[in-house]
Design an enzyme around this catalytic site. Structure first.
Site, PDB file in Angstrom:
ATOM      1  N   ASP A  84       4.287  -3.149   1.326  1.00 44.28           N
ATOM      2  CA  ASP A  84       3.345  -3.132   2.449  1.00 44.28           C
ATOM      3  C   ASP A  84       1.951  -2.879   1.869  1.00 44.28           C
ATOM      4  O   ASP A  84       1.818  -2.414   0.733  1.00 44.28           O
ATOM      5  CB  ASP A  84       3.741  -2.013   3.420  1.00 44.28           C
TER       6      ASP A  84
ATOM      7  N   ASP B 243      -1.465  -1.915   4.069  1.00 47.38           N
ATOM      8  CA  ASP B 243      -2.272  -0.894   4.751  1.00 47.38           C
ATOM      9  C   ASP B 243      -1.518   0.433   4.797  1.00 47.38           C
ATOM     10  O   ASP B 243      -0.431   0.522   5.371  1.00 47.38           O
ATOM     11  CB  ASP B 243      -2.606  -1.336   6.177  1.00 47.38           C
TER      12      ASP B 243
ATOM     13  N   ASP C   5       4.892   2.616   4.949  1.00 52.42           N
ATOM     14  CA  ASP C   5       4.360   3.905   5.415  1.00 52.42           C
ATOM     15  C   ASP C   5       4.483   4.063   6.930  1.00 52.42           C
ATOM     16  O   ASP C   5       4.026   5.073   7.468  1.00 52.42           O
ATOM     17  CB  ASP C   5       2.883   4.045   5.024  1.00 52.42           C
TER      18      ASP C   5
END
Length: 210
Positions: free
Chosen positions: A4, A6, A161
């Protein structure tokens, strides 16, 4: 390895939030940190529709997304906020010959300067939100990345996240290394939770694939 972006590779969430507050101020609309954090991990058009409704804007979701991208890309031109340990782990994976993909719901024009700031060959493919029909939490982004790397998703480790991203990776069949950042992420299932990427290596990650 499927990354991922961001909040995982780079900590750009504060850039998005600052841009959202600027948009709200321009239109004298209500916005809050709590509302902003609800968008973490979302497909950009989903976020655009949410902002449109919450702020009561006459702009279309697509126009809102472009306005947000303008603000965040401008901030990236000044500084790329790397997450602790992310570049070091990515370099170790590259040295070990582990193929990596970037899987982000941000658009190509936002991902491009971040990828360009890394050594060539850091990612073998980049899957962005404007390349897929269904964004996270749908499995399409991670299925697309695994297919482009030529690997079985069940043999892939995704780093995320957000719960939205974790659900996308799990639905694709991946094991997920969860490193919460701005929002809490529940454990369980095919998730391995760590507080940071610091100190991780390619060898240690290999043992995490369930």
């Amino acid at each position: 390895m499927l990354w991922d972006m961001d909040g995982t590779l780079v900590d750009t969430e504060p850039y998005w939030i600052a841009t959202e507050f600027e948009l709200a101020a321009e239109y004298d609309a209500h916005w809050s940190e709590a509302l902003a954090l609800q968008l973490v991990g979302n497909d950009l058009l989903t976020s655009g529709r949410f902002i449109q409704q919450q702020m009561g804007l006459a702009l279309t979701p697509e126009e809102i997304v472009e306005r947000l991208l303008d603000g965040v890309v401008a901030r990236l031109a000044e500084s790329v906020p790397w997450r602790p340990g992310a570049r070091e782990l990515l370099a170790d994976l590259r040295a070990a010959g582990v193929p990596c993909a970037l899987v982000t719901m941000s658009y190509e024009r936002f991902a491009a300067p971040i990828v360009a700031a890394l050594p060539p060959g850091s990612f073998q493919t980049v899957v962005t939100g404007d390349r897929v029909e269904h964004g996270k939490p749908h499995p399409e982004p991670y299925l697309t990345a695994a297919a482009e790397l030529g690997v079985d998703p069940s043999r892939c480790l995704a780093i995320e996240d957000s719960d939205t991203g974790c659900r996308s990776a799990e639905a694709a069949g991946c094991t997920v290394l969860t490193v919460p950042n701005h929002v809490p992420v529940p454990g369980g299932g095919r998730r391995v939770v760590r507080s940071s990427l610091l100190g991780l290596s390619a060898d240690r990650l290999g043992a995490l694939v369930l």
